[in-house]
Design an enzyme around this catalytic site. Structure first.
Site, PDB file in Angstrom:
ATOM      1  CE  LYS A  86      42.338   0.078  55.034  1.00  0.00           C
ATOM      2  NZ  LYS A  86      42.691  -1.237  55.625  1.00  0.00           N
TER       3      LYS A  86
HETATM    4  C1  E4P Z   1      45.061  -1.923  57.820  1.00  0.00           C
HETATM    5  O1  E4P Z   1      44.489  -0.987  57.406  1.00  0.00           O
HETATM    6  C2  E4P Z   1      46.154  -2.577  57.092  1.00  0.00           C
HETATM    7  O2  E4P Z   1      45.678  -3.049  55.889  1.00  0.00           O
HETATM    8  C3  E4P Z   1      46.709  -3.675  57.928  1.00  0.00           C
HETATM    9  O3  E4P Z   1      46.838  -3.239  59.255  1.00  0.00           O
HETATM   10  C4  E4P Z   1      48.004  -4.273  57.477  1.00  0.00           C
HETATM   11  O4  E4P Z   1      48.437  -5.124  58.484  1.00  0.00           O
HETATM   12  P1  E4P Z   1      49.513  -6.259  58.267  1.00  0.00           P
HETATM   13  O5  E4P Z   1      50.820  -5.610  58.034  1.00  0.00           O
HETATM   14  O6  E4P Z   1      49.503  -7.037  59.549  1.00  0.00           O
HETATM   15  O7  E4P Z   1      49.065  -7.072  57.101  1.00  0.00           O
END
Ligand code: E4P
Length: 225
Positions: A86
């Site tokens: 990522k």
């Molecule tokens: C996933 O890839 C993201 O980092 C994550 O869903 C962010 O989620 P949040 O807004 O609940 O922190």
């Protein structure tokens, strides 16, 4: 629609995996911080628990393309196949995506707030692009609509990239994207659990059970007949 768990809480991951059809786990540095343990050790525990072939999405934190690539290679060495690197969308991140794609490494572009960020990441070679639905809602945009628009753009341009919608607060957001044919979602264990909960279903199960007991005897099942 690939359905992933957005968590590094091993107990919660195991519980969801036991009951739900799940394709993998996504994490980010904040999620790993919340797990309160060594991030790589926790990621290895998650990898060891998941079925063979499951996706594990792991974020880099470096701020230059060269360092991101080194981190990606290290993550892959530690966590093995079907690990998606990522990378947040910014200039060095996009540069790293282009190079990692040439190396045949799976990439998930993350922290996406606009359709054009997603388009450029897709062109750079990302397999998934992750718009933050709820975070967009929280700053006055329609997160579901932006995720749908990204899906439509990728489809219209025949790009080999899927939307991995992330950051959900409720099941309605998930439903709206599922209905639109989105490629993948990742959600917290609590949002995933809510996808199957319904008071009327619980009440129906209770009625069926009581009716069966009244005709076949208390605590009986079909096996007793
Ligand atoms: C996933 O890839 C993201 O980092 C994550 O869903 C962010 O989620 P949040 O807004 O609940 O922190």
């Amino acid at each position: 629609m690939y359905t992933l768990i957005d968590s590094a809480d091993l107990k919660a991951i195991k519980k969801i995996y036991e009951f739900f059809p799940i394709d993998g786990v996504t994490t980010n540095p904040s999620i790993l911080k919340n797990a309160g343990t060594n991030p790589m050790e926790r990621l290895k525990e998650i990898r060891a628990f998941m079925p063979h072939g499951a996706q594990l999405h792991v974020q880099t934190v470096s701020l230059t393309a060269a360092e991101i690539i080194k981190e990606a290679e290290h993550i892959l060495k530690e966590l093995g196949e079907n690990t998606y690197i990522k990378i947040p969308v910014f200039d060095q991140g996009i540069k790293a995506m282009k190079l990692l794609h040439q190396m045949g490494i799976n990439i998930t572009a993350t922290a996406i707030y606009t359709p054009m960020q997603a388009f450029i990441a897709a062109k750079a070679g990302a397999s998934f692009v992750a718009p933050y639905v709820n975070r967009l809602d929280n700053v006055g945009f329609d997160g579901v609509e932006i995720a749908r628009l990204i899906h439509d753009i990728l489809t219209r341009h025949n790009m080999d990239t899927m939307v991995l919608a992330a950051s959900f607060k409720n099941t309605q957001q998930v439903l709206n994207l599922c209905e639109h044919g989105i490629g993948a979602i990742t959600a917290s264990p609590s949002v995933l659990e809510q996808l199957i909960n319904h008071q009327m279903t619980e009440s129906a199960i209770e009625d069926f059970t009581n009716d069966f007991f009244s005709v076949a005897g208390e605590d009986k099942t079909m096996l007793d007949l």
